[in-house]
Design a protein around this motif. Structure first.
Motif, PDB file in Angstrom:
ATOM      1  N   ALA A  20       0.815  -1.211   0.000  1.00  0.00           N
ATOM      2  CA  ALA A  20       0.000   0.000   0.000  1.00  0.00           C
ATOM      3  C   ALA A  20       0.852   1.267   0.000  1.00  0.00           C
ATOM      4  CB  ALA A  20      -0.920   0.003   1.217  1.00  0.00           C
ATOM      5  N   LEU A  21       2.172   1.098   0.204  1.00  0.00           N
ATOM      6  CA  LEU A  21       3.025   2.267   0.395  1.00  0.00           C
ATOM      7  C   LEU A  21       2.958   3.308  -0.728  1.00  0.00           C
ATOM      8  CD1 LEU A  21       4.614   3.083   2.775  1.00  0.00           C
ATOM      9  CD2 LEU A  21       6.677   2.168   1.747  1.00  0.00           C
ATOM     10  N   PRO A  22       2.962   2.897  -2.015  1.00  0.00           N
ATOM     11  CA  PRO A  22       2.881   3.932  -3.057  1.00  0.00           C
ATOM     12  C   PRO A  22       1.657   4.831  -2.889  1.00  0.00           C
ATOM     13  CG  PRO A  22       3.350   1.804  -4.027  1.00  0.00           C
ATOM     14  CD  PRO A  22       3.075   1.556  -2.582  1.00  0.00           C
ATOM     15  N   GLY A  23       0.518   4.252  -2.597  1.00  0.00           N
ATOM     16  CA  GLY A  23      -0.705   5.042  -2.418  1.00  0.00           C
ATOM     17  C   GLY A  23      -0.605   5.950  -1.207  1.00  0.00           C
ATOM     18  N   VAL A  24      -0.035   5.407  -0.119  1.00  0.00           N
ATOM     19  CA  VAL A  24       0.126   6.197   1.105  1.00  0.00           C
ATOM     20  C   VAL A  24       1.022   7.403   0.833  1.00  0.00           C
ATOM     21  CG1 VAL A  24       1.011   6.156   3.451  1.00  0.00           C
ATOM     22  CG2 VAL A  24      -0.211   4.184   2.557  1.00  0.00           C
ATOM     23  N   LEU A  25       2.117   7.131   0.103  1.00  0.00           N
ATOM     24  CA  LEU A  25       3.058   8.224  -0.190  1.00  0.00           C
ATOM     25  C   LEU A  25       2.400   9.289  -1.051  1.00  0.00           C
ATOM     26  CD1 LEU A  25       6.364   6.276  -0.806  1.00  0.00           C
ATOM     27  CD2 LEU A  25       5.817   7.807   1.081  1.00  0.00           C
ATOM     28  N   THR A  26       1.625   8.861  -2.040  1.00  0.00           N
ATOM     29  CA  THR A  26       0.954   9.844  -2.887  1.00  0.00           C
ATOM     30  C   THR A  26       0.056  10.738  -2.050  1.00  0.00           C
ATOM     31  OG1 THR A  26       0.920   8.135  -4.553  1.00  0.00           O
ATOM     32  CG2 THR A  26      -0.365  10.098  -4.999  1.00  0.00           C
ATOM     33  N   GLY A  27      -0.726  10.111  -1.175  1.00  0.00           N
ATOM     34  CA  GLY A  27      -1.625  10.893  -0.328  1.00  0.00           C
ATOM     35  C   GLY A  27      -0.860  11.859   0.550  1.00  0.00           C
ATOM     36  N   THR A  28       0.265  11.379   1.116  1.00  0.00           N
ATOM     37  CA  THR A  28       1.055  12.241   1.982  1.00  0.00           C
ATOM     38  C   THR A  28       1.595  13.431   1.203  1.00  0.00           C
ATOM     39  OG1 THR A  28       1.703  10.257   3.135  1.00  0.00           O
ATOM     40  CG2 THR A  28       2.920  12.244   3.652  1.00  0.00           C
ATOM     41  N   ILE A  29       2.110  13.161  -0.002  1.00  0.00           N
ATOM     42  CA  ILE A  29       2.694  14.263  -0.780  1.00  0.00           C
ATOM     43  C   ILE A  29       1.617  15.281  -1.152  1.00  0.00           C
ATOM     44  CG2 ILE A  29       3.835  14.851  -2.941  1.00  0.00           C
ATOM     45  CD1 ILE A  29       5.809  13.467  -1.272  1.00  0.00           C
ATOM     46  N   ILE A  30       0.415  14.791  -1.483  1.00  0.00           N
ATOM     47  CA  ILE A  30      -0.664  15.737  -1.801  1.00  0.00           C
ATOM     48  C   ILE A  30      -0.952  16.609  -0.584  1.00  0.00           C
ATOM     49  CG2 ILE A  30      -3.134  15.910  -2.284  1.00  0.00           C
ATOM     50  CD1 ILE A  30      -2.807  13.458  -4.075  1.00  0.00           C
ATOM     51  N   GLY A  31      -1.013  15.984   0.574  1.00  0.00           N
ATOM     52  CA  GLY A  31      -1.252  16.751   1.802  1.00  0.00           C
ATOM     53  C   GLY A  31      -0.138  17.749   2.058  1.00  0.00           C
ATOM     54  N   MET A  32       1.104  17.327   1.827  1.00  0.00           N
ATOM     55  CA  MET A  32       2.243  18.215   2.062  1.00  0.00           C
ATOM     56  C   MET A  32       2.234  19.382   1.082  1.00  0.00           C
ATOM     57  SD  MET A  32       3.913  16.881   4.533  1.00  0.00           S
ATOM     58  CE  MET A  32       5.527  17.592   4.468  1.00  0.00           C
ATOM     59  N   ALA A  33       1.847  19.093  -0.161  1.00  0.00           N
ATOM     60  CA  ALA A  33       1.812  20.158  -1.160  1.00  0.00           C
ATOM     61  C   ALA A  33       0.788  21.207  -0.761  1.00  0.00           C
ATOM     62  CB  ALA A  33       1.481  19.579  -2.533  1.00  0.00           C
ATOM     63  N   ARG A  34      -0.328  20.748  -0.206  1.00  0.00           N
ATOM     64  CA  ARG A  34      -1.340  21.691   0.254  1.00  0.00           C
ATOM     65  C   ARG A  34      -0.781  22.501   1.428  1.00  0.00           C
ATOM     66  NH1 ARG A  34      -6.780  20.218   3.290  1.00  0.00           N
ATOM     67  NH2 ARG A  34      -7.317  22.350   3.784  1.00  0.00           N
ATOM     68  N   ALA A  35      -0.066  21.822   2.310  1.00  0.00           N
ATOM     69  CA  ALA A  35       0.509  22.522   3.464  1.00  0.00           C
ATOM     70  C   ALA A  35       1.525  23.571   3.016  1.00  0.00           C
ATOM     71  CB  ALA A  35       1.165  21.524   4.408  1.00  0.00           C
ATOM     72  N   LEU A  36       2.250  23.261   1.940  1.00  0.00           N
ATOM     73  CA  LEU A  36       3.270  24.181   1.436  1.00  0.00           C
ATOM     74  C   LEU A  36       2.658  25.507   0.997  1.00  0.00           C
ATOM     75  CD1 LEU A  36       6.222  24.683   0.433  1.00  0.00           C
ATOM     76  CD2 LEU A  36       5.534  23.667  -1.722  1.00  0.00           C
TER      77      LEU A  36
END
Lengths: 433, 344
Positions: free
Chosen positions: A340-356
């Motif tokens: 599941a890691l690829p999906g988890v990472l994608t979600g995290t990066i999307i969240g981080m991009a929003r935080a940025l």
């Protein structure tokens, strides 16, 4: 339906050919619509990017002026002690002014002299100070030095101020143009790469303003956000998806998480102000608090994405693992999580991009601030890239328009780097079955 | 493995944050307050940080009211040392401050003019405060009673004004610029009507309500706090008029021109001499209890009030500050250096 009279077989082929044609036409239309949609999106994106780049690219260069500076011992170090503290206190701007007055001896009136001195940046003295601090032997000598011009001169040399306008409408007057032309004819005006922009913090003078402070602030903030939201989010998702019983409580939690993901970000800022600043007494404007607030904001996004990723792992894999005697924990850590890691990472990066890109919650915890010093730790006052853009776009000096464009480019570069990292990680961990 | 390190990292981050909570000192000055004073305050902060051994103060732009609220919250490193304000502190705020044991020193730094400007491609405007009030008020007096604002074109108000739709871009109600504009221009204009003037004498509150209400039928557009954006919009629309601080007119003199108010041009000299009708004073307030505790406060105040900064030829005038008259500057400086407590 006019050709029903036509003979049997011919009619059949006729009709089907027509229907086929209609279907092909419909398909072609559909594809054209899709293509049109993409073209429209690309055109808008292109417009956006080109307007940013056209406005901003000039900020990467800076006009500099050269003239011979006399490093007068009387001004820098009257007692000749060469003591660093004394050297730091000298009036270096005076050296620059004297050099200019020497070049244009015909300027005698006080106001004119002031304008002449205004050709160079008010930070020029700091350049000289740095030179003397590096090499004290300069004192007493004469040397040609390139210093930054003021922002108005910079705009003029780059062609943003039209010299044909009536003098009253220009920020650069006739005599100033004459001085610049005289310097340019001697080859002493040049436009060079603006390294200051990448190596310093904010400034009120456009020619001295840099993005590094905000970039470091953004980086520190995001590190805190990642360290908090990724493990917490993944653990919450693992528990909810793999271990938790299906009952009213978990349903309630799920509904709440989904709601939290849609809560406007400023609410998280209010929470941060009340809990982290007022209750826990953490420092204002610190990347630590900013990161904690943004972590709260990204947490629901991460949990939802991670849960979706866990749910997409085929049950057969879990069953196979359990079937050969793996414990529930082993099943999760050895099989489900890696898949599941690829999906988890994608979600995290999307969240981080929003935080940025967030500014609203940071406003309340004091990160919308003028910070000159580059933050060195998580508790130093700092600001972030989008806030820097906001502060510059709100500044009256014209030259900040270009800085704003340049800062947007830096922010986009940051974003692209993050997304590229996500793609690389996904490719590395991706598994097919 | 990865997870273990992550958990450890989180634990480390949390311990670190707990340790931070006990750090009871602060080495740089913290300033909050008005967005109008922000450009000047930051310029001084930067100069201060560069020319002294103190750290550069951190300046937040919170608005005058928000700044005073933070400032009056208490004494201690968690609270700001200085707040900027584009209006004078109110009695209520002053009382709140003194109640928590804060001694305030008031420092007046200069003036800011509020200008009404339009694009250079159209002729310059000549307005009076009365006309501004008629153009922008929600209700105007007509035939002895208040009616919803009927004016659609400037020429409806006075035939000498241009035959163009009334279209004014100005700050939203949260802005200090809007407060000052309403107080100086709208109230000033309302006083010009006999009926309203009588109302002012009889019932101050009712007068304020009538004078402060700005029309909401689209003639006044709340253009946000971003004055650069207003300048761009004015360039694109020659009929539109924008309301903003003098420094933006000063920086964009090639694109826009200021309207004459009551026959007076919004120029540096006229605002400084007090002849231009829509100008206000700017202040900052210092928390005396923090002087000596947070390093550099006295020196920052000295820098701000020095001739080099806020004098007639000072670097703040380059940023658009309109300095106080020389005699007043002197009194302000000596009061500030002594940290004379404010009484109200």
């Amino acid at each position: 339906m006019t050709d029903v009279i036509a003979p049997g077989p011919a009619r059949k082929t006729d009709l089907s050919a027509k229907r086929l044609k209609r279907r092909y036409a419909a398909e072609a239309r559909f594809r054209a619509y899709g293509l049109l949609a993409i073209l429209a999106a690309v055109a808008v994106l292109g417009l956006l990017l080109s307007s940013v780049v056209i406005r901003g690219y000039t900020a990467f260069t800076q006009t500099e002026i050269a003239f011979e500076i006399h490093f007068d011992q009387e001004v820098i170090d009257p007692e000749g002690s060469r003591d660093p503290a004394t050297l730091a206190q000298g009036d270096y701007q005076l050296l620059v002014k004297r050099a200019l007055y020497e070049l244009f001896p015909e300027v005698t009136k006080r106001r004119e002299k002031r304008r002449l001195a205004g050709l160079v940046s008010s930070g020029a003295g700091f350049t000289l100070r740095a030179m003397v601090t590096d090499d004290a032997d300069l004192i007493g000598r004469r040397q040609k030095v390139w210093v930054k011009s003021s922002d108005d001169v910079d705009s003029f040399v780059k062609g943003f101020i039209d010299r044909d306008l009536p003098a009253a409408d220009r920020r650069i007057k006739d005599d100033e143009i004459a001085w610049i032309d005289a310097l340019a004819n001697r080859g002493d005006v040049a436009t060079r790469f603006n390294s200051t922009f990448f190596t310093t913090g904010d400034s009120r003078e456009p020619e001295q303003a840099g993005i590094l402070g905000a970039a470091v602030g953004s980086f520190l903030t995001l590190v805190v956000t990642l360290l908090l939201s990724f493990p917490l989010g993944v653990l919450a998702a693992v528990y909810l998806e793999e271990f938790a019983p299906k009952n009213r409580w978990t349903d309630l939690i799920e509904v709440n998480i989904n709601n939290l993901a849609a809560v406007p970000s400023i609410i998280f800022g209010l929470l941060g102000l009340a809990v982290f600043l007022n209750f826990m007494g953490l420092p204002r404007s610190a990347p630590l608090v900013g990161g904690m607030v943004l972590a709260l904001m990204t947490l629901p996004t991460v949990i939802i994405a991670a849960r979706a990723a866990f749910a997409s792992v085929p049950p057969s894999i879990r069953e196979a693992a359990l079937g050969i005697g793996a414990s529930k924990l082993q099943t999760v850590t050895h099989h489900v999580l890696p898949l599941a890691l690829p999906g988890v990472l994608t979600g995290t990066i999307i969240g981080m991009a929003r935080a940025l890109g967030e500014t609203a919650p940071l406003l309340l915890i004091g990160m919308v601030a003028f910070v000159v010093d580059i933050p060195g730790s998580l508790s130093d006052p700092a600001t972030v890239l989008p806030v820097q853009i906001y502060i510059w776009v709100d500044s009256p000096e014209r030259a900040f328009v270009a800085k704003t464009g340049a800062a947007i480019m830096v922010l986009l570069a940051f974003l692209i780097a993050m997304n590229a990292l996500a793609v690389v990680l996904r490719k590395r961990f991706e598994r097919r079955w | 493995m990865i997870k273990k390190t992550l958990v450890a990292a989180v634990a480390a981050a949390l311990t670190f944050s707990a340790a931070q909570a006990f750090a009871q000192s602060r080495s740089q000055i913290r300033i909050v307050g008005s967005s109008t004073v922000f450009p000047f305050s930051t310029a001084v902060a930067e100069q201060f940080g560069r020319t002294t051994n103190f750290k550069t103060p951190v300046v937040e732009s919170t608005g005058s009211g928000g700044g005073l609220k933070l400032f009056c919250a208490g004494v201690g490193v968690g609270h700001p040392d200085i707040t900027n304000s584009s209006r004078r502190i109110k009695i209520s705020e002053f009382e709140k401050c003194t109640k928590v044991g804060i001694t305030i020193t008031e420092v007046k730094i200069g003036f800011d003019g509020i200008v009404l400007a339009n694009s250079k491609s159209s002729p310059p405007l000549v307005l009076t405060k009365k006309q501004i009030y008629q153009a922008l008020a929600k209700e105007v007096p007509m035939g002895g009673k208040m009616v919803p604002n009927p004016y659609q074109k400037w020429s409806d108000i006075d035939p000498s004004l241009p035959n163009a739709k009334i279209e004014v871009l100005g700050p939203p109600p949260t802005s200090g610029t809007r407060d000052a504009f309403v107080e100086l221009a709208m109230e000033g204009g309302a006083k010009g009507f006999d009926g309203l003037e009588a109302l002012r004498k009889a019932d101050k509150k009712a007068f304020k309500a009538a004078a402060h209400a700005i029309r909401e039928d689209g003639a006044y557009v709340e253009a946000g706090e971003n004055d650069n954006l207003i300048v761009q919009k004015l360039e694109a629309n020659p009929n539109a008029i924008g309301i903003f601080g003098f420094s933006f007119l000063d920086q964009n003199a090639d694109k826009i021109q200021g309207a004459l108010i009551g026959g007076v041009e919004p120029s540096f000299e006229n605002i400084a001499a007090g002849e231009y009708g829509i100008s206000r004073s700017m202040y900052f307030y210092v928390k005396k209890e923090h002087v000596g505790v947070i390093p550099g406060i006295a020196e920052y105040v000295a820098e701000f009030t020095s001739e080099k900064a806020s004098g007639e030829e000072g670097y703040l005038t380059d940023k658009g500050l309109i300095p106080l008259p020389a005699a007043e500057r002197k009194t302000v400086r000596s009061g500030a250096m002594k940290l004379a407590p404010l009484t109200m």
